[in-house]
Each structure stands twice: as structure tokens, then as C-alpha cells.
Motif scaffolding. Sequence first.
Motif, PDB file in Angstrom:
ATOM      1  N   ALA A  43       5.064  -1.442  -4.577  1.00  0.00           N
ATOM      2  CA  ALA A  43       4.182  -1.928  -3.519  1.00  0.00           C
ATOM      3  C   ALA A  43       3.046  -0.951  -3.264  1.00  0.00           C
ATOM      4  N   ARG A  44       1.848  -1.484  -3.153  1.00  0.00           N
ATOM      5  CA  ARG A  44       0.649  -0.700  -2.814  1.00  0.00           C
ATOM      6  C   ARG A  44      -0.100  -1.424  -1.707  1.00  0.00           C
ATOM      7  N   CYS A  60       5.743   6.514   7.004  1.00  0.00           N
ATOM      8  CA  CYS A  60       5.327   5.244   7.602  1.00  0.00           C
ATOM      9  C   CYS A  60       4.565   5.449   8.903  1.00  0.00           C
ATOM     10  N   PHE A  61       4.703   6.590   9.522  1.00  0.00           N
ATOM     11  CA  PHE A  61       4.007   6.841  10.787  1.00  0.00           C
ATOM     12  C   PHE A  61       2.534   7.199  10.596  1.00  0.00           C
ATOM     13  N   ALA A  68      -0.990  -2.506   8.516  1.00  0.00           N
ATOM     14  CA  ALA A  68       0.390  -2.949   8.329  1.00  0.00           C
ATOM     15  C   ALA A  68       0.864  -2.581   6.933  1.00  0.00           C
ATOM     16  N   GLY A  69       0.022  -2.847   5.946  1.00  0.00           N
ATOM     17  CA  GLY A  69       0.369  -2.495   4.571  1.00  0.00           C
ATOM     18  C   GLY A  69       0.472  -1.004   4.355  1.00  0.00           C
ATOM     19  N   VAL A  70      -0.454  -0.246   4.943  1.00  0.00           N
ATOM     20  CA  VAL A  70      -0.437   1.219   4.829  1.00  0.00           C
ATOM     21  C   VAL A  70       0.868   1.772   5.395  1.00  0.00           C
ATOM     22  N   ILE A  88       0.869  -6.181  -3.781  1.00  0.00           N
ATOM     23  CA  ILE A  88      -0.279  -5.672  -3.039  1.00  0.00           C
ATOM     24  C   ILE A  88      -0.190  -6.190  -1.611  1.00  0.00           C
ATOM     25  N   LEU A  89      -0.131  -5.263  -0.649  1.00  0.00           N
ATOM     26  CA  LEU A  89      -0.141  -5.612   0.766  1.00  0.00           C
ATOM     27  C   LEU A  89      -1.570  -5.472   1.259  1.00  0.00           C
ATOM     28  N   THR A  90      -2.108  -6.537   1.853  1.00  0.00           N
ATOM     29  CA  THR A  90      -3.533  -6.488   2.182  1.00  0.00           C
ATOM     30  C   THR A  90      -3.839  -7.222   3.478  1.00  0.00           C
TER      31      THR A  90
END
Length: 385
Positions: A87-88, A239-240, A71-73, A61-63
Motif C-alpha cells: 500500500a502507498r 501512523c501519527f 487518510a492514506g498517509v 494506492i490510497l488517494t
Amino acid sequence: MNTYFSYSDDWLNEHNAHHTAREISHQPQIWENVWTQLNAKKDVWQDFLKPLLADPELEIILTGAGSSAFAGVTLAPWLREHTGLNARAYGSTEIVANPLQYFSPKKKTLVVSYARSGNSPESVAAVKLADQLIENCYHLFITCNPNSALTKYATGSNKICELVMPEGTHDLSFAMTSSISSMMLATILVMGVNNFEESQQNVKTFADICRSKLNDWQEITKSLAKQPFERIVYVGSSCFTGIAQEAALKVLELTAGKIATRFDSILGLRHGPKFMIDNKTLVVCFLSGEAYTRQYDYDLFNEISHDHIAKCVIALSGKTDSNENILSLDTSLDDIWLIFPYLLFAQMVAFEKSLSVGLTPDNPCPTGEVNRVVKGVNIYPFSKQ
């Protein structure tokens, strides 16, 4: 005397813009410093991450909060595609309000927390909730403040690895610039590349591109900012999309809401949000270098251009393009490295627009309703009903 974007130190200080200008401008050197620092400490983070990332059942989990969430999105979809990691990305602001909608208590989890100050109430609370609710939880803290609440929390724990970004990333300006870009780069380098040593060349390449564009884009962004647009729409695929979200927030922050902003994916814009575009709108498209994805990017760019509604439509491209409204970087770098020059351009636009509407970029809200580090958030104890 130093100059940033052709402005002298004295002029920037007079307009309360010095921190923002310096923190945007020094990013190419900061990025190279990130690689160097990670290389010096690679035994620490590799020993921690290697056994975790080798587990196919690991949930990641990127938060973070605000820009740190974006950044995570930006990175989660790319990590899934290029590394196979599960990864979410969820904002800590989402997690704290209802943690069990985002955490899987029975699954081994690595929570990657991004934080400039490391003191935002939601950032700290999300980490504590993860440890409370997830039976087998590990943490990677990527921060910019060596004296943060997260740093104190990590002390003495063998389930937490903290990577503090190089000196100069703990931005003094209101808006996150070098902090957010350095934390994203660190994630790519420690979790996303097959060969860390070889990645140095990619870092140097996009850093050098950005050094040259700091000069080339200064007049372009200043000219754009002087146009009487009242809205900006940023769009991008993969990613953009996350970079578009961050770009929209930068303008909203640095103009204190005087400029309305919107972000969306390339294909998502047509599903209603296109109504945002009127004759006082600047539209910026972030083009992918991937041939398949680029087809969709071009379709939307051409469509909006031919609608003749928007005040101005431009695009950024890694690949060379003859269209005068496409700013080309003339590089074959993969998309994940293009996020850095694209982000730099967006930061420069936000900086110049802040000045053009008569605000002070270092603190666009001197009355204090919105703060550099969020205040006024009550954190409540969580217990499962």
C-alpha cells in the motif's frame, strides 16, 4: 435543547458553529455505526476484496484530496506492516498533475479513493486516469455522499466497490471531521483486521474513551485556545505523522490561516522545521504505544519541554503517564485505534481556536476564496507523449 461542548444550540447557531460542533461530537456513535453497516454488507465488500488482497503482486494506492489524502498517509505504513499489503498513499492532487509518476500501467492495481462529497474535480479525474492508464485496475470508493459523481461512475461496474459511510458523515461544516475519521475506520476494518467480528470490541473501546473525553477535554481545549499562541506544531511517528498532518490542516482551515501550522514526524522536526517553534507556539506530540518508537517520542517531547521556548508543550498518550503535560487515555489499545481519540482532540482544539480568534467554524471563509468543495480546478485530457 441539545448542547455540544457545553454550548447550547442557540449559541452555536448564533456563532455559525453548530454543524462543526455536532459533527465532532457525534463521532463515537458514527464509528459504531460504521462497524454495524459494514457488518450488514460484509458479503459485498468481502467478495470483492478477498481475491484482490490475496494477490501478492497487487499494488494498492490510497488517494484523495486534502484531508482525504491524509487518510492514506496515516494508514498506508500501518497496512504495510500489519497486513503485508503493498500500500502507498498519494494525493489525487499529485496524481492528476502527473499520473505516470504514481501509476504503474502494467501492474494490477487497487485504487482506494476517499471522498466526502465525491465531487472534487481531482478525485473524479484521478479515478478516470487510473482506468485510462492502468491495464488491470480495480477501485474501492469510500465516500460519504450517496449522490456523488463517484457513485454515478461506479454504477454498473464489476471492478468498483463503493462503501458509503453512514448517515451523518457527509459533513455540512467547512472542515472534514466525522467524514475523515469514518473513512479511515472503514479502511482499517475492511483491509487491516484479521477478524472483522472481533474488531467490534476495539471500536467500542475507543468510542467509549472518546465519549468520556468529549467532556474531559472541553475545558482543556478551550483553555489552550484562549492562550495567545500564533502557531501550532503537531508531531507524531508512524501512523501519527498522518494524523499530525490532518491536525495541522484543521487549525489552518478553521482559523482561516490566522494561526500558522506545521506538522512533522518525531525525528523529522529537528531537521530544520524546529525553527517554527517560538514563544508563541503550541506544540502537540502524539505518543506511540510501541515501546521502541516511544523512546524517540519521549526524547523529542522532553527536549522541546526543556528548551523553554514554546509557549506550551503537551502530548497525548494511550498509556498512563504521570507527567502533568501528557494527557493519558489509560488504555492498552494499539496505535491504529489511538488515531481516533488523538484526532478528536485536534478537532476540538481547532474548533475552540476558531471561536477564540473571532471566526465562525462552520464557514471560516465567508468571502469564498477557499471553499468546502474545491472550485476553479481545470481538468485537462491526458495523453502520453
